[in-house]
Design a protein around this motif. Structure first.
Motif, PDB file in Angstrom:
ATOM      1  N   LEU A  95      -1.420   2.023 -16.816  1.00 37.27           N
ATOM      2  CA  LEU A  95      -2.721   2.607 -16.512  1.00 37.27           C
ATOM      3  C   LEU A  95      -3.720   1.501 -16.223  1.00 37.27           C
ATOM      4  CD1 LEU A  95      -3.001   5.397 -19.225  1.00 37.27           C
ATOM      5  CD2 LEU A  95      -2.807   5.739 -16.768  1.00 37.27           C
ATOM      6  N   THR A  96      -4.488   1.643 -15.154  1.00 32.52           N
ATOM      7  CA  THR A  96      -5.546   0.683 -14.841  1.00 32.52           C
ATOM      8  C   THR A  96      -6.910   1.326 -15.031  1.00 32.52           C
ATOM      9  OG1 THR A  96      -5.435   1.293 -12.506  1.00 32.52           O
ATOM     10  CG2 THR A  96      -4.147  -0.625 -13.222  1.00 32.52           C
ATOM     11  N   THR A 156       0.854  -1.181   0.000  1.00 32.46           N
ATOM     12  CA  THR A 156       0.000   0.000   0.000  1.00 32.46           C
ATOM     13  C   THR A 156       0.893   1.234   0.000  1.00 32.46           C
ATOM     14  OG1 THR A 156      -0.073   0.194   2.410  1.00 32.46           O
ATOM     15  CG2 THR A 156      -1.739  -1.234   1.365  1.00 32.46           C
ATOM     16  N   ARG A 157       0.281   2.361  -0.222  1.00 29.67           N
ATOM     17  CA  ARG A 157       1.023   3.616  -0.185  1.00 29.67           C
ATOM     18  C   ARG A 157       1.661   3.802   1.194  1.00 29.67           C
ATOM     19  NH1 ARG A 157       0.369   8.651   1.245  1.00 29.67           N
ATOM     20  NH2 ARG A 157       1.062  10.322  -0.104  1.00 29.67           N
ATOM     21  N   ASP A 158       0.973   3.359   2.247  1.00 27.81           N
ATOM     22  CA  ASP A 158       1.459   3.548   3.614  1.00 27.81           C
ATOM     23  C   ASP A 158       2.631   2.648   3.983  1.00 27.81           C
ATOM     24  OD1 ASP A 158      -0.449   5.527   4.074  1.00 27.81           O
ATOM     25  OD2 ASP A 158      -1.919   4.081   4.791  1.00 27.81           O
ATOM     26  N   ASN A 159       2.721   1.428   3.410  1.00 27.25           N
ATOM     27  CA  ASN A 159       3.821   0.539   3.797  1.00 27.25           C
ATOM     28  C   ASN A 159       4.872   0.371   2.705  1.00 27.25           C
ATOM     29  OD1 ASN A 159       2.628  -1.296   1.993  1.00 27.25           O
ATOM     30  ND2 ASN A 159       2.424  -2.934   3.488  1.00 27.25           N
ATOM     31  N   VAL A 171      -3.097   4.077 -11.763  1.00 30.88           N
ATOM     32  CA  VAL A 171      -2.037   3.208 -12.284  1.00 30.88           C
ATOM     33  C   VAL A 171      -1.708   2.104 -11.292  1.00 30.88           C
ATOM     34  CG1 VAL A 171      -0.885   4.951 -13.732  1.00 30.88           C
ATOM     35  CG2 VAL A 171      -0.246   4.738 -11.329  1.00 30.88           C
ATOM     36  N   ASP A 172      -1.170   1.010 -11.811  1.00 31.23           N
ATOM     37  CA  ASP A 172      -0.482   0.015 -11.004  1.00 31.23           C
ATOM     38  C   ASP A 172       0.999   0.356 -11.096  1.00 31.23           C
ATOM     39  OD1 ASP A 172      -2.783  -1.366 -10.386  1.00 31.23           O
ATOM     40  OD2 ASP A 172      -2.167  -3.233 -11.338  1.00 31.23           O
ATOM     41  N   ASP A 182      -3.851   0.243  -8.407  1.00 28.89           N
ATOM     42  CA  ASP A 182      -4.856   1.307  -8.591  1.00 28.89           C
ATOM     43  C   ASP A 182      -4.553   2.587  -7.826  1.00 28.89           C
ATOM     44  OD1 ASP A 182      -6.495  -0.052 -10.450  1.00 28.89           O
ATOM     45  OD2 ASP A 182      -7.334  -1.234  -8.810  1.00 28.89           O
ATOM     46  N   HIS A 183      -3.331   3.059  -7.959  1.00 31.02           N
ATOM     47  CA  HIS A 183      -2.945   4.314  -7.296  1.00 31.02           C
ATOM     48  C   HIS A 183      -3.468   5.493  -8.114  1.00 31.02           C
ATOM     49  CE1 HIS A 183      -0.689   7.062  -4.836  1.00 31.02           C
ATOM     50  NE2 HIS A 183      -0.297   7.648  -5.953  1.00 31.02           N
ATOM     51  N   PRO A 184      -4.231   6.422  -7.509  1.00 29.95           N
ATOM     52  CA  PRO A 184      -4.725   7.593  -8.240  1.00 29.95           C
ATOM     53  C   PRO A 184      -3.567   8.478  -8.723  1.00 29.95           C
ATOM     54  CG  PRO A 184      -5.839   7.355  -6.121  1.00 29.95           C
ATOM     55  CD  PRO A 184      -4.690   6.394  -6.133  1.00 29.95           C
TER      56      PRO A 184
END
Length: 123
Positions: free
Chosen positions: A34-35, A9-12, A40-41, A59-61
């Protein structure tokens, strides 16, 4: 060579990258796809003893800044700057930020690999 894949995740993300470094893994590169129109992945690729491991952030914005891993692996600054240039992504904490001019001229106002996406702050 498929390798192992670990979801992050963005946090870890940065702590998982630090684990890779502590295990003696070599940073290879970052790739992305792009997803969705605005997500994006992001895959971080590492190697140790001819075995590849991938960290996948799904799926990161695009509008949300990613944490930079360049503080852990200095060489990642090139891949992260490239993603800023070509996908319009942003990285927080980047050790050297070329501000979208690593590969692109300042006059470029369209993000090359994202359809219909303009650089923030341009007309």
């Amino acid at each position: 060579m498929k390798g192992n894949e670990i979801s992050v995740t963005r946090d870890n993300l940065v702590s998982e990258v630090m684990n890779m470094k502590n295990e003696g893994c070599r940073f290879v590169t970052i790739s992305t796809a792009l997803t969705a129109e605005d997500a994006v992945d992001v895959l971080y690729h590492f190697e140790k003893d001819f075995e590849v491991t991938h960290l996948r952030l799904s799926d990161h914005p695009l509008a949300e800044a990613m944490p930079s891993i360049s503080g852990v692996y200095f060489g990642a600054l090139l891949a992260e700057n490239e993603l800023q240039d070509l996908f319009g992504m942003k990285f927080s904490g980047l050790v050297l930020d070329f501000n979208r001019t690593l590969y692109l001229e300042e006059e470029v106002t369209v993000v090359p690999l994202v359809n219909n996406c303009k650089v923030a702050g341009t007309n």
